[in-house]
Design a protein around this motif. Structure first.
Motif, PDB file in Angstrom:
ATOM      1  N   PRO A  60      26.415 -74.644 -56.703  1.00  0.00           N
ATOM      2  CA  PRO A  60      26.401 -75.538 -55.331  1.00  0.00           C
ATOM      3  C   PRO A  60      27.914 -76.358 -55.471  1.00  0.00           C
ATOM      4  CG  PRO A  60      24.663 -76.450 -56.788  1.00  0.00           C
ATOM      5  CD  PRO A  60      25.000 -75.326 -57.278  1.00  0.00           C
ATOM      6  N   LEU A  61      28.581 -76.206 -54.387  1.00  0.00           N
ATOM      7  CA  LEU A  61      29.781 -76.786 -54.421  1.00  0.00           C
ATOM      8  C   LEU A  61      29.602 -78.153 -53.316  1.00  0.00           C
ATOM      9  CD1 LEU A  61      32.511 -74.274 -53.669  1.00  0.00           C
ATOM     10  CD2 LEU A  61      31.984 -75.330 -56.025  1.00  0.00           C
ATOM     11  N   VAL A  62      30.415 -79.296 -53.633  1.00  0.00           N
ATOM     12  CA  VAL A  62      30.342 -80.204 -52.764  1.00  0.00           C
ATOM     13  C   VAL A  62      31.765 -80.721 -52.382  1.00  0.00           C
ATOM     14  CG1 VAL A  62      28.056 -81.182 -53.541  1.00  0.00           C
ATOM     15  CG2 VAL A  62      30.005 -82.102 -54.812  1.00  0.00           C
ATOM     16  N   VAL A  63      31.928 -81.299 -51.425  1.00  0.00           N
ATOM     17  CA  VAL A  63      33.349 -82.111 -51.222  1.00  0.00           C
ATOM     18  C   VAL A  63      32.977 -83.624 -51.302  1.00  0.00           C
ATOM     19  CG1 VAL A  63      35.045 -82.617 -49.371  1.00  0.00           C
ATOM     20  CG2 VAL A  63      33.924 -80.581 -49.265  1.00  0.00           C
ATOM     21  N   LEU A  64      34.130 -84.105 -52.401  1.00  0.00           N
ATOM     22  CA  LEU A  64      34.071 -85.633 -52.629  1.00  0.00           C
ATOM     23  C   LEU A  64      35.323 -86.254 -52.058  1.00  0.00           C
ATOM     24  CD1 LEU A  64      33.356 -85.345 -56.586  1.00  0.00           C
ATOM     25  CD2 LEU A  64      31.680 -85.668 -54.592  1.00  0.00           C
ATOM     26  N   ASP A  65      35.121 -87.398 -51.755  1.00  0.00           N
ATOM     27  CA  ASP A  65      36.047 -88.343 -51.367  1.00  0.00           C
ATOM     28  C   ASP A  65      36.670 -89.031 -52.534  1.00  0.00           C
ATOM     29  OD1 ASP A  65      37.285 -89.914 -49.218  1.00  0.00           O
ATOM     30  OD2 ASP A  65      36.629 -91.456 -50.785  1.00  0.00           O
ATOM     31  N   VAL A  66      37.852 -88.686 -52.577  1.00  0.00           N
ATOM     32  CA  VAL A  66      38.647 -89.087 -53.843  1.00  0.00           C
ATOM     33  C   VAL A  66      38.579 -90.495 -54.150  1.00  0.00           C
ATOM     34  CG1 VAL A  66      40.838 -89.045 -55.270  1.00  0.00           C
ATOM     35  CG2 VAL A  66      39.895 -87.015 -53.606  1.00  0.00           C
ATOM     36  N   VAL A 103      29.932 -88.242 -51.413  1.00  0.00           N
ATOM     37  CA  VAL A 103      29.834 -86.852 -51.195  1.00  0.00           C
ATOM     38  C   VAL A 103      29.897 -86.793 -49.501  1.00  0.00           C
ATOM     39  CG1 VAL A 103      28.345 -84.930 -51.104  1.00  0.00           C
ATOM     40  CG2 VAL A 103      28.288 -86.442 -53.049  1.00  0.00           C
ATOM     41  N   ALA A 104      31.102 -86.068 -49.466  1.00  0.00           N
ATOM     42  CA  ALA A 104      31.433 -86.106 -47.826  1.00  0.00           C
ATOM     43  C   ALA A 104      30.665 -84.769 -47.250  1.00  0.00           C
ATOM     44  CB  ALA A 104      32.991 -85.905 -47.718  1.00  0.00           C
ATOM     45  N   ALA A 105      30.403 -83.624 -48.003  1.00  0.00           N
ATOM     46  CA  ALA A 105      29.534 -82.527 -47.480  1.00  0.00           C
ATOM     47  C   ALA A 105      29.118 -81.735 -48.646  1.00  0.00           C
ATOM     48  CB  ALA A 105      30.507 -81.845 -46.408  1.00  0.00           C
ATOM     49  N   GLU A 106      28.025 -81.063 -48.309  1.00  0.00           N
ATOM     50  CA  GLU A 106      27.490 -79.906 -49.213  1.00  0.00           C
ATOM     51  C   GLU A 106      27.862 -78.512 -48.650  1.00  0.00           C
ATOM     52  OE1 GLU A 106      23.428 -81.302 -49.119  1.00  0.00           O
ATOM     53  OE2 GLU A 106      23.382 -81.558 -51.240  1.00  0.00           O
ATOM     54  N   LEU A 107      28.660 -77.545 -49.534  1.00  0.00           N
ATOM     55  CA  LEU A 107      29.115 -76.537 -49.023  1.00  0.00           C
ATOM     56  C   LEU A 107      28.025 -75.397 -49.494  1.00  0.00           C
ATOM     57  CD1 LEU A 107      32.881 -76.972 -49.194  1.00  0.00           C
ATOM     58  CD2 LEU A 107      31.144 -77.478 -47.207  1.00  0.00           C
ATOM     59  N   ASP A 108      26.946 -75.501 -50.068  1.00  0.00           N
ATOM     60  CA  ASP A 108      26.255 -74.469 -50.814  1.00  0.00           C
ATOM     61  C   ASP A 108      26.866 -73.750 -51.836  1.00  0.00           C
ATOM     62  OD1 ASP A 108      23.937 -72.703 -50.713  1.00  0.00           O
ATOM     63  OD2 ASP A 108      23.886 -72.894 -48.627  1.00  0.00           O
ATOM     64  N   ALA A 123      38.458 -81.231 -44.197  1.00  0.00           N
ATOM     65  CA  ALA A 123      37.430 -81.224 -42.908  1.00  0.00           C
ATOM     66  C   ALA A 123      35.999 -81.174 -43.589  1.00  0.00           C
ATOM     67  CB  ALA A 123      37.555 -80.281 -41.789  1.00  0.00           C
ATOM     68  N   ALA A 124      36.053 -80.826 -44.887  1.00  0.00           N
ATOM     69  CA  ALA A 124      34.653 -80.926 -45.332  1.00  0.00           C
ATOM     70  C   ALA A 124      33.658 -79.793 -44.686  1.00  0.00           C
ATOM     71  CB  ALA A 124      34.082 -82.385 -45.556  1.00  0.00           C
ATOM     72  N   ARG A 125      34.088 -78.535 -44.660  1.00  0.00           N
ATOM     73  CA  ARG A 125      33.385 -77.610 -44.092  1.00  0.00           C
ATOM     74  C   ARG A 125      33.676 -76.253 -44.461  1.00  0.00           C
ATOM     75  NH1 ARG A 125      35.243 -78.159 -37.851  1.00  0.00           N
ATOM     76  NH2 ARG A 125      37.518 -77.671 -37.964  1.00  0.00           N
ATOM     77  N   ALA A 126      32.920 -75.263 -44.290  1.00  0.00           N
ATOM     78  CA  ALA A 126      33.161 -73.985 -44.705  1.00  0.00           C
ATOM     79  C   ALA A 126      32.992 -73.275 -43.431  1.00  0.00           C
ATOM     80  CB  ALA A 126      31.949 -73.470 -45.449  1.00  0.00           C
ATOM     81  N   ARG A 127      34.077 -72.207 -43.028  1.00  0.00           N
ATOM     82  CA  ARG A 127      34.264 -71.357 -41.997  1.00  0.00           C
ATOM     83  C   ARG A 127      34.114 -69.957 -42.412  1.00  0.00           C
ATOM     84  NH1 ARG A 127      39.666 -74.567 -39.798  1.00  0.00           N
ATOM     85  NH2 ARG A 127      38.856 -76.558 -39.053  1.00  0.00           N
ATOM     86  N   VAL A 128      33.075 -69.319 -41.947  1.00  0.00           N
ATOM     87  CA  VAL A 128      32.842 -67.907 -42.375  1.00  0.00           C
ATOM     88  C   VAL A 128      33.962 -67.054 -41.613  1.00  0.00           C
ATOM     89  CG1 VAL A 128      31.259 -66.104 -41.922  1.00  0.00           C
ATOM     90  CG2 VAL A 128      30.324 -68.210 -42.430  1.00  0.00           C
ATOM     91  N   ARG A 129      34.441 -66.217 -42.409  1.00  0.00           N
ATOM     92  CA  ARG A 129      35.758 -65.380 -42.101  1.00  0.00           C
ATOM     93  C   ARG A 129      35.332 -63.907 -41.931  1.00  0.00           C
ATOM     94  NH1 ARG A 129      38.385 -68.973 -39.148  1.00  0.00           N
ATOM     95  NH2 ARG A 129      39.709 -70.267 -40.211  1.00  0.00           N
TER      96      ARG A 129
END
Length: 429
Positions: A340-346, A351-356, A390-396
């Protein structure tokens, strides 16, 4: 023309088998629910067909995607049937075929393991072992437009701005040589003192060379001009045999394993700036304005480069190498590829978001998209752009018959297919 049918994205992709991702906190649960809802809504709409192409390649081939071009290294079997290196242009029109611009033979042993293939200026650098017993590495500079070998020399090159750096051990004396990539001629050389040699890098390659002698002074050299900048005696409380060194940003770091102390020296002058206790890390890396120390068993500690003070620490993560807009990717600890990936504020480690769960495609450009992939069932691969800032995943897209081994640049996504060939797609932004 071989065209890959990208199909339609009709359902959210299942998570790869393995342990479920950690739940970080209650405030994020609502964000996760919203993200899954958006993913389901995206899945309900058909995905437009993308320009898709296939580059033929036998099993065992290596590939490099760079600036819209594909370079393919095919393995050789015998001296009578050497390996081959070719360059392919990927068209902009879906109705066109990939065009092979040139193809040249390469030494058989170069394709046997530990081979590197990369672009530098107007040459394509092929580096690998040329002998099966002596372990000698040799670099071949191929003309990007024709494939012909312009020059070759022993060693493995490093980028240093417009030029290349080679370490040469001829006649028992070590030197670092600056090489013109177009001609292969030496520009200057620097003698290497016995001890530790480190390289400080910026966006376009090595900018400074640091030499640390056991019990002697350290030296800093300008890697672009071959000019000696500084010398200084280091005082870090450790012995030469149990002290490790690293360079991060404008600091030379000394880790004394016997005392568990970390000492920071400025590269400009080799002045001793601070010393702090720190368990032995696996490696250091710059993360935003901080220095991140990755532990040997995982976990991240962020240090203030001005004082060495620990700004934050978290034992749940290991760094994933992508940082944008003051945020960075980290993954949960565990075995295997899928985490599982997360976005961290440096700045804070929050934790800014969980990206699964995603596996990252190798990126061949510092400003290119961060592409994540994961199995979508029925031999398909789900593709998403991970917007770290932006701490998000966009399906392409959903791609069929992809086995993995993906690369991306600013224009294209390349992945190995189930049959060993390579598929190339233009991923919309």
């Amino acid at each position: 023309m071989t065209v890959i049918d990208l199909g339609e994205l009709r359902e959210a992709a299942p998570r790869p088998p393995g342990p479920a991702p950690r739940v970080v906190g209650r405030p994020l649960r609502m964000a996760v629910v919203l993200a899954l809802t958006l993913l389901a809504l995206t899945a309900a709409a058909p995905v437009a067909k993308r320009a898709a192409f296939v580059v033929p390649a036998p099993l065992g081939s290596m590939v490099l995607l760079h600036d819209g071009e594909v370079f393919l290294l095919e393995p050789g079997g015998t001296p009578a049937a050497p390996g081959r290196l070719s360059a392919w242009t990927i068209p902009t029109s879906p109705a066109a075929r990939p065009a092979r611009r040139w193809q040249v033979p390469v030494p058989v042993a170069v394709t046997d393991g530990f081979t590197q293939l990369r672009r530098h200026a107007d040459v394509l650098l092929l580096t690998g072992p040329v002998g099966r017993s002596d372990g000698e590495y040799r670099a071949f500079a191929h003309d990007r437009d024709t494939g012909r070998v312009r020059w070759q020399r022993a060693g493995s090159p490093r980028s240093a701005g417009p030029d290349l750096l080679f370490e040469d051990g001829a006649d028992g004396r070590m030197t670092i040589n600056s090489v013109d990539p177009s001609s292969g001629r030496d520009r200057w050389s620097v003698p290497v003192s016995p001890g530790t040699v480190l390289f400080s890098s910026v966006a376009d390659g090595v900018d400074r060379i640091v030499m640390v002698r056991p019990g002697g002074p350290a030296e800093v050299w300008d890697a672009r001009r071959g000019v000696h900048l500084h010398s200084g005696q280091l005082d870090h409380g450790g012995t030469p045999s149990n002290t490790g060194f690293d360079v991060v940003g404008d600091l030379l770091l000394a880790v004394a394993q016997n005392s568990g102390r970390l000492t920071g020296y400025g590269l400009d002058g080799l002045d001793r700036r601070w010393e702090v206790p720190l368990p032995t890390p696996s490696f250091f890396v710059a993360c935003g304005s901080l220095i991140c120390a990755q532990g040997t068993a995982g976990g991240v500690r962020a240090l203030d480069p001005a004082t060495g003070r620990t700004v934050w620490r978290d034992n749940r993560w290991e760094l994933s190498g992508s940082e944008r807009g003051g945020r960075m990717l980290a993954s949960g600890l565990g075995r295997g590829v899928w985490h599982p990936l997360v976005v961290l504020d440096v700045a804070s480690g929050r934790v800014a978001a969980e990206l699964d769960v995603w596996n990252l495609a190798a990126s061949n450009g510092p400003d290119g998209p961060v592409i994540g992939l994961r199995p979508a069932g029925d031999g398909r691969m789900l593709v998403a752009e991970l917007d770290v800032a932006a701490a998000r995943a966009r399906v392409r897209d959903v791609l069929p018959a992809v086995s993995g081994d993906c690369q991306t640049d600013a224009q294209l996504l390349l992945c190995r297919l189930m049959d060993g060939r390579f598929g190339v797609w233009r991923v919309p932004r």
